[in-house]
Design a protein around this motif. Structure first.
Motif, PDB file in Angstrom:
ATOM      1  N   ASP A 337      36.391  38.638  41.987  1.00 57.02           N
ATOM      2  CA  ASP A 337      37.256  38.899  43.142  1.00 57.02           C
ATOM      3  C   ASP A 337      37.828  37.639  43.777  1.00 57.02           C
ATOM      4  N   THR A 338      37.843  36.533  43.037  1.00 58.63           N
ATOM      5  CA  THR A 338      38.508  35.320  43.511  1.00 58.63           C
ATOM      6  C   THR A 338      39.819  35.138  42.743  1.00 58.63           C
ATOM      7  N   VAL A 339      40.745  34.378  43.319  1.00 58.34           N
ATOM      8  CA  VAL A 339      41.992  34.083  42.619  1.00 58.34           C
ATOM      9  C   VAL A 339      41.703  33.324  41.329  1.00 58.34           C
ATOM     10  N   GLU A 340      40.741  32.415  41.391  1.00 62.05           N
ATOM     11  CA  GLU A 340      40.405  31.634  40.199  1.00 62.05           C
ATOM     12  C   GLU A 340      39.888  32.526  39.074  1.00 62.05           C
ATOM     13  N   GLU A 341      39.149  33.599  39.408  1.00 67.47           N
ATOM     14  CA  GLU A 341      38.682  34.516  38.362  1.00 67.47           C
ATOM     15  C   GLU A 341      39.870  35.173  37.671  1.00 67.47           C
ATOM     16  N   LEU A 342      40.852  35.592  38.451  1.00 68.33           N
ATOM     17  CA  LEU A 342      42.046  36.228  37.914  1.00 68.33           C
ATOM     18  C   LEU A 342      42.795  35.275  36.978  1.00 68.33           C
ATOM     19  N   LEU A 343      42.943  34.033  37.393  1.00 70.51           N
ATOM     20  CA  LEU A 343      43.664  33.050  36.592  1.00 70.51           C
ATOM     21  C   LEU A 343      42.858  32.636  35.365  1.00 70.51           C
ATOM     22  N   TYR A 344      41.551  32.591  35.511  1.00 70.95           N
ATOM     23  CA  TYR A 344      40.673  32.176  34.403  1.00 70.95           C
ATOM     24  C   TYR A 344      40.682  33.197  33.265  1.00 70.95           C
ATOM     25  N   ALA A 345      40.957  34.458  33.600  1.00 71.82           N
ATOM     26  CA  ALA A 345      40.926  35.528  32.595  1.00 71.82           C
ATOM     27  C   ALA A 345      42.117  35.474  31.646  1.00 71.82           C
ATOM     28  N   LEU A 346      43.173  34.754  32.002  1.00 71.94           N
ATOM     29  CA  LEU A 346      44.338  34.640  31.134  1.00 71.94           C
ATOM     30  C   LEU A 346      44.020  33.740  29.937  1.00 71.94           C
ATOM     31  N   PRO A 347      44.690  33.949  28.798  1.00 70.33           N
ATOM     32  CA  PRO A 347      44.294  33.237  27.568  1.00 70.33           C
ATOM     33  C   PRO A 347      44.663  31.759  27.519  1.00 70.33           C
ATOM     34  N   GLN A 348      45.697  31.344  28.264  1.00 74.19           N
ATOM     35  CA  GLN A 348      46.121  29.947  28.159  1.00 74.19           C
ATOM     36  C   GLN A 348      45.090  29.001  28.764  1.00 74.19           C
ATOM     37  N   ASP A 349      45.051  27.775  28.221  1.00 76.68           N
ATOM     38  CA  ASP A 349      44.149  26.756  28.764  1.00 76.68           C
ATOM     39  C   ASP A 349      44.718  26.128  30.032  1.00 76.68           C
ATOM     40  N   ARG A 350      46.050  26.091  30.131  1.00 71.50           N
ATOM     41  CA  ARG A 350      46.694  25.530  31.323  1.00 71.50           C
ATOM     42  C   ARG A 350      48.090  26.113  31.449  1.00 71.50           C
ATOM     43  N   TYR A 351      48.527  26.327  32.670  1.00 73.44           N
ATOM     44  CA  TYR A 351      49.840  26.917  32.886  1.00 73.44           C
ATOM     45  C   TYR A 351      50.244  26.740  34.338  1.00 73.44           C
ATOM     46  N   VAL A 352      51.529  26.969  34.615  1.00 76.71           N
ATOM     47  CA  VAL A 352      52.056  26.940  35.980  1.00 76.71           C
ATOM     48  C   VAL A 352      52.222  28.376  36.466  1.00 76.71           C
ATOM     49  N   VAL A 353      51.798  28.634  37.698  1.00 71.06           N
ATOM     50  CA  VAL A 353      51.859  29.973  38.281  1.00 71.06           C
ATOM     51  C   VAL A 353      52.937  30.013  39.354  1.00 71.06           C
ATOM     52  N   ASP A 354      53.756  31.050  39.308  1.00 75.24           N
ATOM     53  CA  ASP A 354      54.726  31.325  40.374  1.00 75.24           C
ATOM     54  C   ASP A 354      53.946  31.940  41.534  1.00 75.24           C
ATOM     55  N   THR A 355      53.661  31.157  42.557  1.00 72.14           N
ATOM     56  CA  THR A 355      52.739  31.604  43.609  1.00 72.14           C
ATOM     57  C   THR A 355      53.303  32.716  44.477  1.00 72.14           C
ATOM     58  N   ARG A 356      54.606  32.719  44.676  1.00 77.58           N
ATOM     59  CA  ARG A 356      55.159  33.780  45.513  1.00 77.58           C
ATOM     60  C   ARG A 356      55.064  35.132  44.814  1.00 77.58           C
ATOM     61  N   ARG A 357      55.303  35.152  43.513  1.00 77.44           N
ATOM     62  CA  ARG A 357      55.134  36.390  42.759  1.00 77.44           C
ATOM     63  C   ARG A 357      53.654  36.756  42.653  1.00 77.44           C
ATOM     64  N   LEU A 358      52.798  35.748  42.538  1.00 74.22           N
ATOM     65  CA  LEU A 358      51.364  36.019  42.511  1.00 74.22           C
ATOM     66  C   LEU A 358      50.911  36.635  43.827  1.00 74.22           C
ATOM     67  N   ALA A 359      51.356  36.049  44.946  1.00 69.85           N
ATOM     68  CA  ALA A 359      50.981  36.588  46.251  1.00 69.85           C
ATOM     69  C   ALA A 359      51.457  38.025  46.405  1.00 69.85           C
ATOM     70  N   ALA A 360      52.664  38.319  45.889  1.00 64.46           N
ATOM     71  CA  ALA A 360      53.169  39.694  45.959  1.00 64.46           C
ATOM     72  C   ALA A 360      52.312  40.627  45.103  1.00 64.46           C
ATOM     73  N   ALA A 361      51.895  40.145  43.923  1.00 65.74           N
ATOM     74  CA  ALA A 361      51.057  40.957  43.042  1.00 65.74           C
ATOM     75  C   ALA A 361      49.693  41.234  43.654  1.00 65.74           C
ATOM     76  N   LEU A 362      49.229  40.292  44.481  1.00 62.95           N
ATOM     77  CA  LEU A 362      47.908  40.434  45.109  1.00 62.95           C
ATOM     78  C   LEU A 362      47.961  41.175  46.433  1.00 62.95           C
ATOM     79  N   ALA A 363      49.136  41.576  46.883  1.00 61.02           N
ATOM     80  CA  ALA A 363      49.272  42.224  48.191  1.00 61.02           C
ATOM     81  C   ALA A 363      48.310  43.407  48.303  1.00 61.02           C
ATOM     82  N   GLY A 364      47.476  43.366  49.333  1.00 63.10           N
ATOM     83  CA  GLY A 364      46.499  44.427  49.561  1.00 63.10           C
ATOM     84  C   GLY A 364      45.197  44.259  48.804  1.00 63.10           C
ATOM     85  N   ALA A 365      45.123  43.254  47.889  1.00 64.19           N
ATOM     86  CA  ALA A 365      43.908  43.100  47.082  1.00 64.19           C
ATOM     87  C   ALA A 365      42.796  42.367  47.825  1.00 64.19           C
TER      88      ALA A 365
END
Length: 400
Positions: A337-365
């Motif tokens: 239930d942390t943001v880092e857990e969500l990002l860690y579950a993705l397959p890439q070793d490193r990447y750039v995240v669009d934070t505004r879209r991420l925040a929208a995806a997490l709305a209510g979470a």
């Protein structure tokens, strides 16, 4: 926490970062959540190289002593000194021992070789001459400012002589006493001599400003700009020492705020020269307030990034860096239930995240803030995700 966010991620490349921004920022800042990890610094080097070569950025600034950084700038722009000496004398906080920092300086020098001055990369330190254990004497900055002015303006315009400054400054160890960090009575910052030095420093900075047209004409804009750095550093250090001697409950908060204010002033001055890149801890570059506990007290103050953002608006951009694990420091797989857990579950070793879209995806979470078992690592704050222009995520940090 299970939310589809694959569409919010991109490769860690300058082009991908630029797509997240409305326009090329004058100051592009990359944060790090912990210090001393060469994996993160190697990533910084590659990303900054791309911004230099493809986007025209011409200054690289890092969280290191601004006065010591002049040694590095002289080396990368004109080849002054030897690399070993530059790494020893040009960095504070022990950063000169980093292989990644050494490679950055080597590459900057190689990039500049044979280029005209207008196209050369510049280096800058943005921190004050401050360590967690003590603050430097204002001698170097104050005497350098006085020396610059004394060589170029009429003597009767100077508020004092160099001998007066030397007498008032006294021995440097009275300023650098580490006991003063936690014991105000050990500080010389509110002595009669220190109070007089603050007035003289203010007068010297005012004279520098008043004589700007003459000074640029008889020296150069670069020399005048360096003198401004001396002035900012001298007045900032004297202010810092004054509050080291304070006994009020707000003492430590003021010291943290002064440090970030000094950083902000350096960043704004660097941005005046043209497009610049900055690298420091997330906590210094973020747009929201910084917080920490020191001496058992909770502290809160405006970060350098918040101050710079207030000045520059959309001409300031900030990418936070987050990590999944730092196992050699006891930071293991991110908890549920942390943001880092969500990002860690993705397959890439490193990447750039669009934070505004991420925040929208997490709305209510309502993700849970990650709690680090190690004081040297600062996790993401889920309440401020959309105040970042992006997140650089690195899955695992091996031991450097």
């Amino acid at each position: 926490m299970t939310i589809g966010i694959k569409d919010t991620t991109h490769a860690v490349e300058a082009a991908a970062v630029m797509k997240l921004l409305p326009a090329r920022p004058r100051l592009l800042a990359l944060g790090e959540p912990t210090h001393g990890e060469d994996t993160l610094l190697d990533l910084r080097n590659e990303l900054f190289r791309q911004f230099v070569e493809r986007e025209g950025y011409r200054t690289i600034a890092i969280e290191s002593d601004c006065m010591m950084g002049l040694v590095v700038d002289d080396y990368v722009t004109s080849g002054t000194g030897a690399l070993d000496e530059v790494m020893e004398r040009g960095f504070s906080h022990g950063w000169g021992a980093s292989a990644a920092n050494r490679e950055l300086v080597r590459w900057m020098r190689a990039y500049n070789d044979g280029r005209p001055a207008s196209e050369r990369l510049r280096f800058a330190g943005v921190d004050g001459p401050l360590e967690i254990s003590h603050a430097a004497s204002p001698r170097q900055a104050l005497t350098a400012l006085h020396g610059y002015l004394a060589a170029r303006v009429d003597a009767d315009l100077l508020p004092c002589t160099a001998e007066t400054l030397d007498r008032l400054l006294g021995a440097d160890d009275r300023w650098t006493n580490p006991a003063a960090m936690m014991d105000p009575s050990q500080s010389a910052g509110q002595s009669a001599e220190a109070s007089q030095l603050r007035l003289l420093a203010d007068d010297l900075v005012a004279l520098l400003d008043a004589q700007t047209p003459h000074l640029i004409a008889v020296s150069s804009r670069g020399d005048w700009d360096r003198a401004r750095l001396y002035g900012r550093t001298a007045t900032g250090l004297l202010r810092y020492h004054f509050w080291m001697a304070d006994t009020s409950p707000s003492r430590l908060t003021r010291l943290c705020a002064i440090r970030d204010s000094m950083m902000a002033a350096n960043l704004l001055a660097i941005a005046e020269r043209g497009p610049a890149l900055a690298h420091a801890h997330n906590g210094h570059l973020q747009r929201n307030k910084s917080t920490m506990r020191m001496g058992g007290l909770p502290l809160e103050w405006w970060s350098a990034g918040a101050i710079v953002s207030a000045h520059l608006g959309e001409e300031y951009a900030f990418l936070a860096t987050a990590v999944g694990t730092i196992r050699h420091q006891g930071v293991d797989t991110p908890p549920p239930d942390t943001v880092e857990e969500l990002l860690y579950a993705l397959p890439q070793d490193r990447y750039v995240v669009d934070t505004r879209r991420l925040a929208a995806a997490l709305a209510g979470a309502r993700p849970t803030p990650r709690v680090s078992p190690w004081f040297g690592y600062s996790p993401l704050d889920p309440a401020h995700l959309d105040e970042n222009d992006g997140i650089v995520f690195v899955k695992d940090l091996p031991r450097s």
